[in-house]
Design an enzyme around this catalytic site. Structure first.
Site, mmCIF file in Angstrom:
data_model
loop_
_atom_site.group_PDB
_atom_site.id
_atom_site.type_symbol
_atom_site.label_atom_id
_atom_site.label_comp_id
_atom_site.label_asym_id
_atom_site.label_seq_id
_atom_site.Cartn_x
_atom_site.Cartn_y
_atom_site.Cartn_z
ATOM 1 N N LYS A 54 5.313 45.393 -3.772
ATOM 2 C CA LYS A 54 6.082 46.156 -4.772
ATOM 3 C C LYS A 54 6.328 47.578 -4.256
ATOM 4 O O LYS A 54 7.423 48.113 -4.382
ATOM 5 C CB LYS A 54 5.311 46.199 -6.108
ATOM 6 N N GLN A 98 -1.430 45.757 -13.024
ATOM 7 C CA GLN A 98 -1.564 44.532 -12.223
ATOM 8 C C GLN A 98 -2.684 43.662 -12.794
ATOM 9 O O GLN A 98 -3.811 44.124 -12.965
ATOM 10 C CB GLN A 98 -1.865 44.927 -10.759
ATOM 11 N N ASP A 121 7.023 44.807 -17.269
ATOM 12 C CA ASP A 121 6.755 43.366 -17.148
ATOM 13 C C ASP A 121 7.289 42.596 -18.352
ATOM 14 O O ASP A 121 7.337 41.366 -18.333
ATOM 15 C CB ASP A 121 5.244 43.123 -17.044
#
Ligand code: NAP
Length: 308
Positions: A54, A98, A121
């Site tokens: 990322k 995460q 997300d």
């Protein structure tokens, strides 16, 4: 006839160029670039690999990537405080925590603490509701990436029977929502579904998001179906089944050179002989997911600016 490959690697490259252009226009309008804050707790090696990829793509595109690496001894209260600071930071457009988090931290509480307007997300219940009611700005990265891949190869979806194996909040359920929005008829299957292979053989589009290596074999696949393999299962040489790969396969090379390889939820040889289109692992859904994270970051930055 051998199935054709839906290359996430190639499509992600094209998508990346389009995102780059949006970042440039944003920067020239706003005098700053979109900012993505990523929180990594603990030292899970797989999480560290995902975060690195990322970071790499953010740098390439020109998105400001702010990494918060925290020890796995951090308390839930301290983590929530960091999220609160990022929520209040006017220059931070997107926040990603995460997963997985250490067991003493409740993932739901943490995800709920992220301001929905920065929830890159799209896991916050408010954004899940917006997703199902088609009132949201973004969609979860993996299913959104799959939709982009299908669009870029002009795969017809309307009126098709799509079966999603897996009902996680991250992949299975939002995947079903997005396919429904473009008029597919949806079935969601899971571990309690009866006669799974018979059912799956009725699918024009089959999405496997299970987490079990090479689980979907030829008896699950209707001839000519489009098969999307979300699974990313790390296998070591000892667990590998030689029928999963042909002699020249990259899986075999990886096993020989590194001692481990990534294998999807779909049997890599079977799918090529029965389907019309398939996503490879690696190089299919994975690169689309990371590219979509960048797109979501830019979309949230643009949206927040429009609202100000
Ligand atoms: P998850 O939360 O563990 O969900 C797995 C789903 O599979 C569950 O709904 C489970 O059913 C179902 N399942 C398990 N065994 C089954 C069986 N024998 N028959 C039918 N259904 C079965 O996993 P996830 O987060 O959705 O991820 C799925 C896979 O995708 C994993 O390999 C993960 O690493 C991968 N992934 C890849 C990407 C990417 O970018 N490529 C992104 C996210 C995830 P129940 O609900 O009944 O338990």
């Amino acid at each position: 006839m051998e199935a054709k490959c839906l290359s996430g690697k190639e499509t992600a490259k094209q998508l990346t160029q389009r995102i780059q252009q949006r970042v440039h226009s944003f920067a020239s309008r706003e005098n700053r670039v979109p900012k993505l804050a990523v929180i990594l707790v603990g030292d899970d090696p797989a999480s560290a690999v995902y975060v690195r990829s990322k970071h790499k793509l953010s740098s390439k595109i020109g998105i400001d990537f702010e990494l918060h690496t925290l020890p796995d001894t951090i308390s839930q209260k301290e983590l929530l405080e960091i999220i609160r600071t990022l929520n209040d930071d006017s220059r931070c457009d997107a926040i990603l925590v995460q997963l997985p988090l250490p067991p003493h931290i409740d993932s739901n509480t943490v995800l709920l603490a992220i301001d929905p307007i920065k929830d890159v997300d799209c896991f916050h219940p408010e954004n899940i509701g917006r997703l199902w009611t088609k009132t949201g700005v973004i969609a979860p990265c993996t299913p959104a990436g799959i939709m982009e891949l299908l669009r870029s190869y002009n795969i017809p979806i309307e009126g098709k029977h799509a079966i999603v194996i897996g009902r996680s909040n991250i992949v299975g359920k939002p995947m079903a929502a997005l396919l429904l929005h473009v008029n597919a008829t949806i079935t969601i299957a899971h571990s309690k579904t009866k006669n799974l292979s018979n059912l799956c053989r009725t699918a024009d589009i089959l999405v496997a998001a299970i987490g079990k290596p090479a689980f979907v074999t030829s008896d699950f696949i209707k001839p000519g179906a489009v098969v999307i393999d979300v699974g990313m299962n790390r296998i070591d040489s000892v667990d590998a089944d030689s029928c999963w790969f042909q002699p020249e396969s990259p899986i075999k090379d990886s096993l020989e050179q590194k001692g481990h390889a990534l294998i999807g939820d779909v049997h890599p040889n079977d799918v090529r002989s029965v389907a019309s289109w398939y996503t490879p692992v690696p190089g299919g859904v994975g690169p689309m997911t990371v590219a979509m994270l960048m797109e979501n970051t830019v979309s949230l930055a643009e949206y927040r600016n429009r609202r100000q």
